[in-house]
Design a protein around this motif. Structure first.
Motif, PDB file in Angstrom:
ATOM      1  N   LEU A  86       0.890  -1.343   0.142  1.00 33.34           N
ATOM      2  CA  LEU A  86       0.111  -0.170   0.043  1.00 33.34           C
ATOM      3  C   LEU A  86       0.741   1.404   0.019  1.00 33.34           C
ATOM      4  CD1 LEU A  86      -2.635  -1.165   2.671  1.00 33.34           C
ATOM      5  CD2 LEU A  86      -3.034  -0.921   0.305  1.00 33.34           C
ATOM      6  N   ARG A  87       2.040   0.964  -0.023  1.00 32.55           N
ATOM      7  CA  ARG A  87       2.903   2.394  -0.287  1.00 32.55           C
ATOM      8  C   ARG A  87       3.039   3.006   1.106  1.00 32.55           C
ATOM      9  NH1 ARG A  87       4.002  -0.743  -3.978  1.00 32.55           N
ATOM     10  NH2 ARG A  87       4.278  -0.229  -6.080  1.00 32.55           N
ATOM     11  N   PRO A 107      -0.624 -12.801  -3.924  1.00 39.57           N
ATOM     12  CA  PRO A 107      -0.131 -11.884  -5.055  1.00 39.57           C
ATOM     13  C   PRO A 107      -0.463 -10.412  -4.752  1.00 39.57           C
ATOM     14  CG  PRO A 107      -0.668 -14.141  -5.945  1.00 39.57           C
ATOM     15  CD  PRO A 107      -1.245 -14.164  -4.455  1.00 39.57           C
ATOM     16  N   ALA A 108       0.036  -9.434  -5.355  1.00 43.18           N
ATOM     17  CA  ALA A 108      -0.307  -8.303  -5.189  1.00 43.18           C
ATOM     18  C   ALA A 108      -1.457  -7.881  -5.767  1.00 43.18           C
ATOM     19  CB  ALA A 108       0.968  -7.159  -5.542  1.00 43.18           C
ATOM     20  N   LEU A 114      -8.923  -7.977  -4.254  1.00 41.16           N
ATOM     21  CA  LEU A 114      -9.642  -8.240  -3.009  1.00 41.16           C
ATOM     22  C   LEU A 114     -10.278  -6.708  -2.434  1.00 41.16           C
ATOM     23  CD1 LEU A 114      -7.920 -10.942  -1.155  1.00 41.16           C
ATOM     24  CD2 LEU A 114     -10.168 -10.962  -1.823  1.00 41.16           C
ATOM     25  N   ILE A 115      -9.377  -5.879  -2.407  1.00 45.45           N
ATOM     26  CA  ILE A 115      -9.733  -4.420  -1.822  1.00 45.45           C
ATOM     27  C   ILE A 115     -10.820  -3.865  -2.634  1.00 45.45           C
ATOM     28  CG2 ILE A 115      -8.713  -2.213  -1.194  1.00 45.45           C
ATOM     29  CD1 ILE A 115      -6.219  -3.371  -0.049  1.00 45.45           C
ATOM     30  N   PHE A 124     -10.885  -3.251   6.354  1.00 48.48           N
ATOM     31  CA  PHE A 124      -9.953  -3.889   7.172  1.00 48.48           C
ATOM     32  C   PHE A 124      -8.578  -3.389   6.940  1.00 48.48           C
ATOM     33  CE2 PHE A 124      -6.693  -7.195   8.492  1.00 48.48           C
ATOM     34  CZ  PHE A 124      -7.090  -7.302  10.083  1.00 48.48           C
ATOM     35  N   PHE A 125      -8.107  -3.202   5.700  1.00 46.36           N
ATOM     36  CA  PHE A 125      -6.796  -2.823   5.361  1.00 46.36           C
ATOM     37  C   PHE A 125      -6.765  -1.255   5.252  1.00 46.36           C
ATOM     38  CE2 PHE A 125      -6.450  -7.103   4.018  1.00 46.36           C
ATOM     39  CZ  PHE A 125      -5.201  -7.564   4.769  1.00 46.36           C
ATOM     40  N   ASP A 126      -7.994  -0.623   5.027  1.00 45.80           N
ATOM     41  CA  ASP A 126      -7.792   0.912   4.911  1.00 45.80           C
ATOM     42  C   ASP A 126      -7.086   1.779   6.002  1.00 45.80           C
ATOM     43  OD1 ASP A 126      -8.541   1.127   2.246  1.00 45.80           O
ATOM     44  OD2 ASP A 126     -10.486   1.825   2.730  1.00 45.80           O
TER      45      ASP A 126
END
Length: 606
Positions: A86-87, A107-108, A114-115, A124-126
């Motif tokens: 996510l840099r 994999p990226a 998924l996002i 969840f990842f945000d």
């Protein structure tokens, strides 16, 4: 190799992948691979390559920074690598296997798919990625994105009739007055009708004779909500946007009607017009619902707390106005200031009041009862509104905190010269002072001189650093979290005193070391990073850790409000997923590391 059946089942039990349908989970399993690693093997070095998200199915992985310092130890059901994808990684991170390990590699491109396709995964990842502009509510955008650029301007000597003709031709409701030295003032349509037409002012006179000189302005980095709050509280319809002395734009009520998002601004407006504290209390009772709305809209923690604090600021100013209406005009100039969470603009759903009064040195002993009555009126009103009395009596109702400027100067000089435990505590509180209502000139020199004197006193600075280490992150043995051991909140994490407060204390130390002016904690960390007090990597890590801790606290309070409970700061870690607990612990480790750096005298640059 593709995932074996038992690893696919394992993946289905890990949050947030447990939210996927069976078909989506099957697809994910086909795209992932499982690999066994032996102790000592390096999985990846962030900053060099970042091709996968890794989920630990078994074993243990150590994460270290670029100086080989351990950041965390991760076990089964945890993952790593998402920050690099996510840099959001400011410095190198190395992942090394410490016990026989099975890793599931996502994999990226699969991770990003998924996002994009699954809201629970994105949410969840945000919290680990920068906010996307398309997710922001209009009211939380910088005004620079909404303002009208290059607004119509005239020179101060322009005849009023000429300016009126230009306004009519352009169908605009205001015209700004500028000259070579910069922005001077503003003339609105109301000024034209009220001062020229109704009062018979000479239409050939210079525009400067009817302009509002030095009007309220904002910078392009202010939020749209700042404009809304300013308009509804002060009853104005035009806010010039300036950068230094230069006019760069303007925002009008017409610009804002499209927003249709007056939630917090509506509360501010109602508080600003309230007839008494009881009416205000009916408005402030809606703050918990506003908290839920703001959190669920995906606003960052510093935006949520800023909007909530704005309501307290408005309530304070309205109570000051009501007090003056009842008591009469003040005999000498005064300034009401907030400290604590209100001073830092970090109020949540749970707030007491911390405030004080600085009086002009012209005040006499005979005039002091007026300010005692003023303080009681305002503090009682704030208590009625839900901002309960400070348990430590850090309020303007305490005669100690209602004093002339010269006494405040003596206070700060004494605390700096003799930094005993009480002085450390008081100085920490008072470094968070922010003017709310009254004569702001009473504070300007005091703030700058105090910072300069304090930073030069190495003994005082050392004591402030020592004081900042009293609140420790809740880190337990064996990679666990240390919960409260007994009492009403047993087995809970105190997200205030062991969560955000350690970062607040660090921010205050960095402010002292760099003689920085911001009061808000996140703004202090950013300023410290910019000034070189914090290294780029250290600052980025601490900001990320603070964001996670502060947001977890707000989400916890919002969940309590939705459940019909009164919000507090005590979180049961069992309500978090393994992944959430792991990252929360990582955040606490970062804070602990930064505390150790400050405590050792290395700052955050070593």
């Amino acid at each position: 190799m593709p995932l074996p059946a038992h690893l696919r089942q394992f993946l289905a039990s890990v949050h947030p992948y447990d939210s996927l349908s069976d078909a989506d989970l099957d697809t994910l399993a086909q795209l992932c691979t499982a690999t066994d690693y032996a102790p000592g093997e390096t999985v990846f070095v962030v900053g060099d390559t970042a091709e996968n998200l890794y989920i630990i199915a078994g074993g243990e992985v150590e994460i270290t920074d670029e100086t080989d310092v351990q950041i965390s130890i991760l076990g089964p059901r945890n993952s790593f690598g998402e920050r690099a994808l996510l840099r959001d990684e400011a410095a190198s991170r190395t992942a090394t296997v410490t016990r026989d390990c099975t890793l599931i590699a996502v994999p990226a491109d699969t991770f990003f798919a998924l996002i994009d396709a699954h809201a629970p995964v994105a949410k969840f990842f945000d919290r680990r990625r920068p906010p996307r502009s398309d997710q922001k509510d209009l009211t939380t955008l910088p005004v620079g994105q909404l303002m009208t650029r290059d607004p119509m301007t005239c020179a101060p000597e322009t005849p009023i009739r000429d300016a009126a003709a230009q306004m009519h031709a352009k169908r605009i409701s205001s015209i700004c007055v500028s000259e070579a030295q910069g922005f001077r003032g503003i003339v609105t349509l109301r000024d034209m009708t009220g001062r020229v037409v109704a009062e018979g002012h000479d239409a050939g006179a210079p525009l400067s004779t009817i302009m509002t000189e030095h009007p309220l302005t904002l910078r392009p980095t202010a939020l749209v909500t700042d404009v809304l709050h300013l308009m509804v509280e002060r009853g104005i319809g035009h806010v010039p946007i300036v950068e230094g002395s230069d006019l760069v734009g303007i925002v009008t009520q017409t610009d804002l009607t499209r927003a249709q998002a007056m939630s917090s601004a509506d509360l501010v407006g109602r508080v600003a017009k309230a007839a008494d504290a009881g009416e205000m209390a009916r408005v402030t009772a809606q703050i918990p619902d506003l908290l839920v709305q703001l959190v669920e809209a995906g606003n960052r923690h510093e935006v949520v707390t800023r909007l909530i604090t704005d309501i307290a600021d408005t309530a304070t100013r309205r109570l000051l106005a009501l007090a003056e209406a009842e008591l009469g005009p003040p005999p000498v100039p005064y300034l009401w200031l907030a400290c604590g969470s209100q001073g830092r603009q970090e109020q949540t759903g749970v707030s007491d009041q911390d405030n004080c009064l600085i009086l002009s040195d012209d005040v006499t002993e005979a005039q002091m009862p007026y300010f005692a009555a003023l303080a009681k009126y305002v503090s009682d009103g704030l208590d009625t509104c839900g901002y309960f009395y400070c348990p430590g009596d850090m309020m303007a109702t305490n005669p100690r905190w209602c004093q002339p400027l010269r006494v405040w100067q003596e206070y700060f000089r004494g605390w700096i010269a003799t930094p005993n435990p009480e002085a450390q505590m008081l100085a920490s509180v008072m470094f968070d002072l922010r003017p709310i209502g009254g004569d702001r000139s009473l504070f300007d020199d005091l703030q700058q001189k105090t910072l300069a004197e304090a930073s030069k006193n190495s003994i005082f600075t050392a004591h402030m650093i020592s004081n900042s280490l009293k609140h420790q992150p809740p880190l337990g043995l064996l990679r666990g979290l240390a919960t409260i051991r007994s009492g009403e909140h047993r087995n809970r994490l105190d997200l205030k005193h062991n969560g955000v407060v350690p970062v607040v204390d660090l921010g205050r130390v960095y402010t002292l070391q760099g003689q920085l002016s911001p009061v808000n904690t996140r703004a202090r960390l950013e300023a410290a990073q910019k000034a070189g007090v914090l290294s780029p990597a250290g600052g980025a890590d601490l900001l990320s850790a603070y964001d996670l801790i502060a947001m977890t606290r707000l989400e916890h309070q919002a969940a309590q409000v939705k459940a019909g409970a009164k919000p507090n700061n005590y979180l049961d870690p069992a309500t978090l997923s393994d992944f959430e607990r792991s990252h929360l612990r990582d955040a606490f480790v970062v804070v602990k590391t930064m505390q150790s750096a400050v405590g050792s005298g290395k700052g955050a640059l070593g």
